[in-house]
Scaffold this motif. Sequence first.
Motif, mmCIF file in Angstrom:
data_model
loop_
_atom_site.group_PDB
_atom_site.id
_atom_site.type_symbol
_atom_site.label_atom_id
_atom_site.label_comp_id
_atom_site.label_asym_id
_atom_site.label_seq_id
_atom_site.Cartn_x
_atom_site.Cartn_y
_atom_site.Cartn_z
ATOM 1 N N ALA A 184 61.589 -24.272 99.166
ATOM 2 C CA ALA A 184 62.615 -24.384 98.136
ATOM 3 C C ALA A 184 63.974 -24.220 98.803
ATOM 4 O O ALA A 184 64.076 -23.679 99.907
ATOM 5 C CB ALA A 184 62.402 -23.327 97.053
ATOM 6 N N MET A 185 65.027 -24.678 98.120
ATOM 7 C CA MET A 185 66.381 -24.647 98.673
ATOM 8 C C MET A 185 67.332 -23.944 97.712
ATOM 9 O O MET A 185 67.113 -23.923 96.505
ATOM 10 C CB MET A 185 66.883 -26.070 98.950
ATOM 11 N N SER A 186 68.404 -23.377 98.274
ATOM 12 C CA SER A 186 69.416 -22.711 97.459
ATOM 13 C C SER A 186 70.733 -22.679 98.221
ATOM 14 O O SER A 186 70.756 -22.764 99.456
ATOM 15 C CB SER A 186 68.964 -21.287 97.120
ATOM 16 N N LYS A 187 71.824 -22.494 97.500
ATOM 17 C CA LYS A 187 73.125 -22.262 98.127
ATOM 18 C C LYS A 187 73.387 -20.770 98.295
ATOM 19 O O LYS A 187 74.449 -20.375 98.783
ATOM 20 C CB LYS A 187 74.232 -22.901 97.285
ATOM 21 N N SER A 188 72.414 -19.941 97.905
ATOM 22 C CA SER A 188 72.521 -18.486 98.029
ATOM 23 C C SER A 188 71.282 -17.948 98.728
ATOM 24 O O SER A 188 70.166 -18.433 98.487
ATOM 25 C CB SER A 188 72.643 -17.843 96.642
ATOM 26 N N PRO A 189 71.416 -16.934 99.590
ATOM 27 C CA PRO A 189 70.247 -16.402 100.297
ATOM 28 C C PRO A 189 69.240 -15.714 99.388
ATOM 29 O O PRO A 189 68.092 -15.495 99.809
ATOM 30 C CB PRO A 189 70.852 -15.411 101.296
ATOM 31 N N ALA A 212 53.562 -15.282 102.722
ATOM 32 C CA ALA A 212 54.132 -15.890 103.942
ATOM 33 C C ALA A 212 55.564 -16.373 103.780
ATOM 34 O O ALA A 212 55.925 -17.484 104.180
ATOM 35 C CB ALA A 212 53.238 -17.025 104.449
ATOM 36 N N THR A 213 56.428 -15.523 103.245
ATOM 37 C CA THR A 213 57.842 -15.877 103.072
ATOM 38 C C THR A 213 58.550 -16.041 104.414
ATOM 39 O O THR A 213 58.397 -15.222 105.318
ATOM 40 C CB THR A 213 58.563 -14.775 102.278
ATOM 41 N N TRP A 214 59.351 -17.083 104.527
ATOM 42 C CA TRP A 214 60.251 -17.273 105.674
ATOM 43 C C TRP A 214 61.550 -17.876 105.158
ATOM 44 O O TRP A 214 61.519 -18.820 104.368
ATOM 45 C CB TRP A 214 59.636 -18.193 106.730
ATOM 46 N N VAL A 215 62.686 -17.353 105.598
ATOM 47 C CA VAL A 215 63.990 -17.860 105.174
ATOM 48 C C VAL A 215 64.789 -18.278 106.401
ATOM 49 O O VAL A 215 64.867 -17.534 107.385
ATOM 50 C CB VAL A 215 64.767 -16.797 104.366
ATOM 51 N N HIS A 216 65.366 -19.482 106.345
ATOM 52 C CA HIS A 216 66.292 -19.922 107.390
ATOM 53 C C HIS A 216 67.446 -20.669 106.734
ATOM 54 O O HIS A 216 67.406 -20.987 105.539
ATOM 55 C CB HIS A 216 65.585 -20.792 108.442
ATOM 56 N N LYS A 217 68.471 -20.935 107.531
ATOM 57 C CA LYS A 217 69.670 -21.594 107.025
ATOM 58 C C LYS A 217 69.998 -22.791 107.899
ATOM 59 O O LYS A 217 69.883 -22.736 109.132
ATOM 60 C CB LYS A 217 70.848 -20.609 107.017
ATOM 61 N N ARG A 218 70.409 -23.881 107.252
ATOM 62 C CA ARG A 218 70.883 -25.080 107.962
ATOM 63 C C ARG A 218 72.070 -25.625 107.193
ATOM 64 O O ARG A 218 71.937 -26.018 106.040
ATOM 65 C CB ARG A 218 69.784 -26.118 108.071
ATOM 66 N N GLY A 219 73.242 -25.610 107.837
ATOM 67 C CA GLY A 219 74.440 -26.026 107.144
ATOM 68 C C GLY A 219 74.740 -25.089 105.996
ATOM 69 O O GLY A 219 74.753 -23.864 106.137
ATOM 70 N N GLU A 220 74.951 -25.643 104.811
ATOM 71 C CA GLU A 220 75.251 -24.821 103.641
ATOM 72 C C GLU A 220 74.000 -24.439 102.853
ATOM 73 O O GLU A 220 74.092 -23.720 101.855
ATOM 74 C CB GLU A 220 76.212 -25.581 102.722
ATOM 75 N N TRP A 221 72.841 -24.900 103.296
ATOM 76 C CA TRP A 221 71.614 -24.683 102.547
ATOM 77 C C TRP A 221 70.782 -23.551 103.143
ATOM 78 O O TRP A 221 70.639 -23.437 104.356
ATOM 79 C CB TRP A 221 70.752 -25.947 102.523
ATOM 80 N N TYR A 222 70.215 -22.746 102.240
ATOM 81 C CA TYR A 222 69.195 -21.772 102.594
ATOM 82 C C TYR A 222 67.832 -22.336 102.187
ATOM 83 O O TYR A 222 67.710 -22.977 101.135
ATOM 84 C CB TYR A 222 69.432 -20.446 101.878
#
Length: 310
Positions: free
Chosen positions: A238-243, A207-217
């Motif tokens: 989890a969070m990252s600065k890269s997609p 169930a992967t889902w990726v979204h972005k808010r500000g500088e965070w993925y």
Amino acid sequence: MTTCLLACSTSRESKEDKIGELPANPFVTHMYTADPSAHVWKDGRLYVYPSHDVNPPRGCDLMDQYHVFSTDDMVNWKDHGEILNSSQVSWGRPEGGFMWAPDCAYKNGKYYFYFPHPSGSNWNDTWQVGVAVSDKPDSGFEPVGYIKEITEHFAMIDPCVFVDTDGTPYFYYGGGGRCMGAKMKDDMIELAEPLRDMEGLTDFHEATWVHKRGEWYYLTYADNHTENGRGANRMHYAMSKSPLGPWDYKGILLLPTGCDTTHGSIVEYKGEWFLFYHNQALSNHGNLRSICVDRLYYNDNGTIKLVKQH
């Protein structure tokens, strides 16, 4: 043919209103739906693309079609009808079924619908990710094949396609404890590079889902949690600065919903953030699920607060 699930409103005033109290969960009650993928498109409406649980229930092998729902106020939802069925998939499993959690993306003036579906009778060893394309978000989808660069097929499901703010598309999928991702080509059908494992996740199931808010993925997913000897998945992030990571695991954002499974999506609409997910409140049956929505809030440091189910 379309169906209004509540009193449909189309006035300009309602479109400009901010979101008030949300409807009772589940918000779709005339059919069973699960695995909601939520997006806001250029027309200003919010669209949800779920899977469909077949009644009477037997198992997830019967899931065979997709509907799409939309709203302009989070209260009045329109069912736009069926947009794709396994009978339309020429390369698919001859017995049909197994149309599991989908996603949709917009680029190049077209809408791209992604769906996991086996290509052979030995279903769990033959998963592919099919692609259907339309000029509209709610109808007219025509299958155009599957993502041919995918080489991992066993238990690999739940496609997610994230288009970054610079227009670059990324593809993710996973299952059975493994999550992978890669940059896509601009045609939205081919991968631009080999898939890589998403590093840094804890107890990933599916169930992967990726979204972005500000500088965070943000990458959200279901875990392997059980209670009283049965599945009771929770949603982690989890969070990252890269997609494409590496990812910094942060914790749980949604506790079990009463289902064995959990699967959801996060979207911003009219200045607020929402989590879409499913439960089994209508049926009390794990193979007859229903989609829900609740508000989602962030802490000042960007982490996500535990979502309260209403």
